[in-house]
Design an enzyme around this catalytic site. Structure first.
Site, short mmCIF file in Angstrom:
data_model
loop_
_atom_site.label_atom_id
_atom_site.label_comp_id
_atom_site.label_asym_id
_atom_site.label_seq_id
_atom_site.Cartn_x
_atom_site.Cartn_y
_atom_site.Cartn_z
N TYR A 52 -0.05 -5.41 -3.38
CA TYR A 52 0.11 -6.14 -4.64
C TYR A 52 -1.25 -6.61 -5.18
O TYR A 52 -1.43 -6.72 -6.38
CB TYR A 52 0.99 -7.38 -4.44
CG TYR A 52 2.46 -7.16 -4.65
CD1 TYR A 52 3.16 -6.25 -3.87
CD2 TYR A 52 3.15 -7.90 -5.60
CE1 TYR A 52 4.52 -6.09 -4.06
CE2 TYR A 52 4.50 -7.74 -5.79
CZ TYR A 52 5.19 -6.83 -5.02
OH TYR A 52 6.53 -6.67 -5.21
N LYS A 71 5.19 -0.27 9.01
CA LYS A 71 5.18 1.19 9.03
C LYS A 71 3.99 1.59 9.90
O LYS A 71 3.05 2.28 9.47
CB LYS A 71 5.07 1.71 7.58
CG LYS A 71 5.26 3.20 7.41
CD LYS A 71 6.69 3.68 7.64
CE LYS A 71 6.73 5.20 7.62
NZ LYS A 71 8.01 5.76 8.10
N ASP A 123 11.54 1.99 7.31
CA ASP A 123 12.62 2.92 6.93
C ASP A 123 13.86 2.67 7.80
O ASP A 123 14.98 2.60 7.30
CB ASP A 123 12.15 4.39 7.00
CG ASP A 123 11.37 4.73 8.26
OD1 ASP A 123 11.10 3.81 9.07
OD2 ASP A 123 11.03 5.91 8.46
N ASP A 142 15.67 -7.44 -1.98
CA ASP A 142 16.69 -6.96 -2.93
C ASP A 142 17.79 -6.20 -2.20
O ASP A 142 18.97 -6.35 -2.49
CB ASP A 142 16.06 -6.02 -3.98
CG ASP A 142 15.52 -6.77 -5.19
OD1 ASP A 142 15.03 -7.90 -5.00
OD2 ASP A 142 15.58 -6.24 -6.31
C1 IPM Z 1 10.05 -10.90 -6.71
C2 IPM Z 1 9.80 -10.10 -7.96
C3 IPM Z 1 8.31 -10.06 -8.23
C4 IPM Z 1 7.64 -9.40 -7.05
C5 IPM Z 1 7.92 -9.37 -9.56
C6 IPM Z 1 8.60 -10.00 -10.74
C7 IPM Z 1 6.44 -9.33 -9.75
O1 IPM Z 1 10.35 -8.83 -7.86
O2 IPM Z 1 9.69 -12.08 -6.67
O3 IPM Z 1 10.63 -10.35 -5.78
O4 IPM Z 1 7.58 -8.17 -6.98
O5 IPM Z 1 7.17 -10.13 -6.18
MN MN Z 2 11.47 -8.49 -6.06
#
Ligand code: IPM
Ligand code: MN
Length: 352
Positions: free
Chosen positions: A140, A187, A219, A247
């Site tokens: 990131y 990984k 994975d 997620d």
């Molecule tokens: C999260 C979101 C953020 C991330 C985005 C909005 C930059 O998806 O907080 O999980 O990737 O960290």
């Molecule tokens: Mn996210």
């Protein structure tokens, strides 16, 4: 207790879920005699529009001075093609970095009364784990850009021993109050950064002889989260893998809208739901406010307000049991609005 809280409503459904969260926090403040001061500040697309910057300096300064930041969500497809650093999401990343919020804590708890998950019910009983996601390093934040006339792109992933150690310590400490099990997800069969993670985390584990440490490649972990979610207690992982796995894990709970998070640094903190800005739902009063409200509850815990946190969580459980829920977690014919869910939780707290 007096607390100054910086509030960033952000984009999309952000203002709607933040409104319910503040309503609920105010009912806690009244009941327990706290004095919560909120200051609304700009970030994301609103800040781009007004000030030409997704994370203005005033916003950062304000967050650094406050006791906590409550964050809605940012993101607007309108700015998807903005240059590097000028998208709403870049604003959030900048704030995380400036506040040095290296430890992102994402609890994944399945409420027994919900059944909107596509996963078999028998796999979901008693699922309760926490993702410790590193938040200010990795791919990131590595150097990124293009070469060869924009036809090649790069994103560097780097980690230092110190960056891994500080979140590693937090994950191990937390595991002492839970099932004493940490799973490092990486990984390491491919990435050098992952091999460094393994080295550093193995070393930390020597100071925690009662904590069981195991390792999974990402994975395989993504499969295990769906097939055998009960086996996890604390998942420790890097920034990118933590984003993806959180997620994925939300599918177990029925909705991404249910998951809260706390981002912690040295004496600084921010609380935000893990869902995005959900622009399609903006202004429709259908967004699930529980991810944001539960982030508020993590804030109460951070403040040491344990009774307050418990009553808030009891109220949330009760709203789910009584089926006062937004359409993402209940049949839409029976569903309540964002506002109604907030009202119910507020009243429940006052009535206790
Ligand atoms: C999260 C979101 C953020 C991330 C985005 C909005 C930059 O998806 O907080 O999980 O990737 O960290
Ligand atoms: Mn996210």
């Amino acid at each position: 207790m007096k607390k100054n809280i910086s509030v960033i409503e952000g984009d999309g459904v952000g203002p709607e879920v933040i409104k319910q969260t503040i309503k609920v926090l105010n009912s806690i403040a009244i009941k327990y005699g706290h004095d919560f001061h909120y200051k609304n500040i700009l970030a994301g697309s609103k800040a781009i529009e007004k000030l030409g910057d997704p994370m203005p300096k005033e916003t950062i300064d304000n967050c650094l001075k406050s006791d906590a930041v409550l964050f809605g969500c940012v993101g607007d497809p309108k700015y998807d093609h903005n240059p590097i650093g000028m998208r709403p999401e870049d604003g959030l990343l900048k704030l995380r970095k400036k506040m040095n919020l290296y430890c992102n804590i994402r609890p994944v708890v399945v409420f027994p009364k919900l059944n909107k998950s596509p996963i078999k019910k028998k796999l979901l009983n008693k699922v309760d784990f926490i993702i410790y996601r590193e938040l200010t390093g990795g791919i990131y934040f590595g150097k990124k850009g293009r070469y060869k006339n924009g036809e090649e792109a790069y994103d560097y992933c780097t980690y230092s021993k110190t960056e891994i150690e500080r979140i590693g310590e937090m994950a191990f400490k937390a595991s002492l109050h839970r099932k004493k099990k940490v799973t490092l997800v990486d990984k390491a069969n491919v990435l050098e950064t992952s091999r460094l993670w393994r080295e550093v985390i193995k070393k930390i584990s020597l100071d925690y002889p009662d904590v069981h440490l195991d390792f999974l490649y990402v994975d395989h972990a993504s499969m295990q989260i769906i097939m055998n979610p009960k086996k996890f207690d604390i998942i420790l992982t890097d920034n990118m893998f933590g984003d993806i796995l959180s997620d994925e894990s939300s599918v177990l709970t029925s909705s991404l809208g249910l998951l809260p998070s706390a981002s912690i640094g040295n004496c600084k903190c921010m609380f935000e739901p893990i869902h995005g800005s959900f622009p399609q739902a903006k202004g429709k009063n259908i967004a699930n406010p529980l991810g944001c409200i539960l982030s508020g509850s993590m804030m109460l815990e951070y403040f040491g307000m344990y009774q307050e946190k418990n009553i808030l969580e009891k109220a949330v459980k009760n709203s789910i049991e009584k089926k006062i829920c937004t359409p993402d977690i209940i049949d839409s014919k029976l569903s309540s609005t964002t506002e109604e869910v907030g009202d119910y939780i507020e009243k429940y707290i006052i009535s206790q």
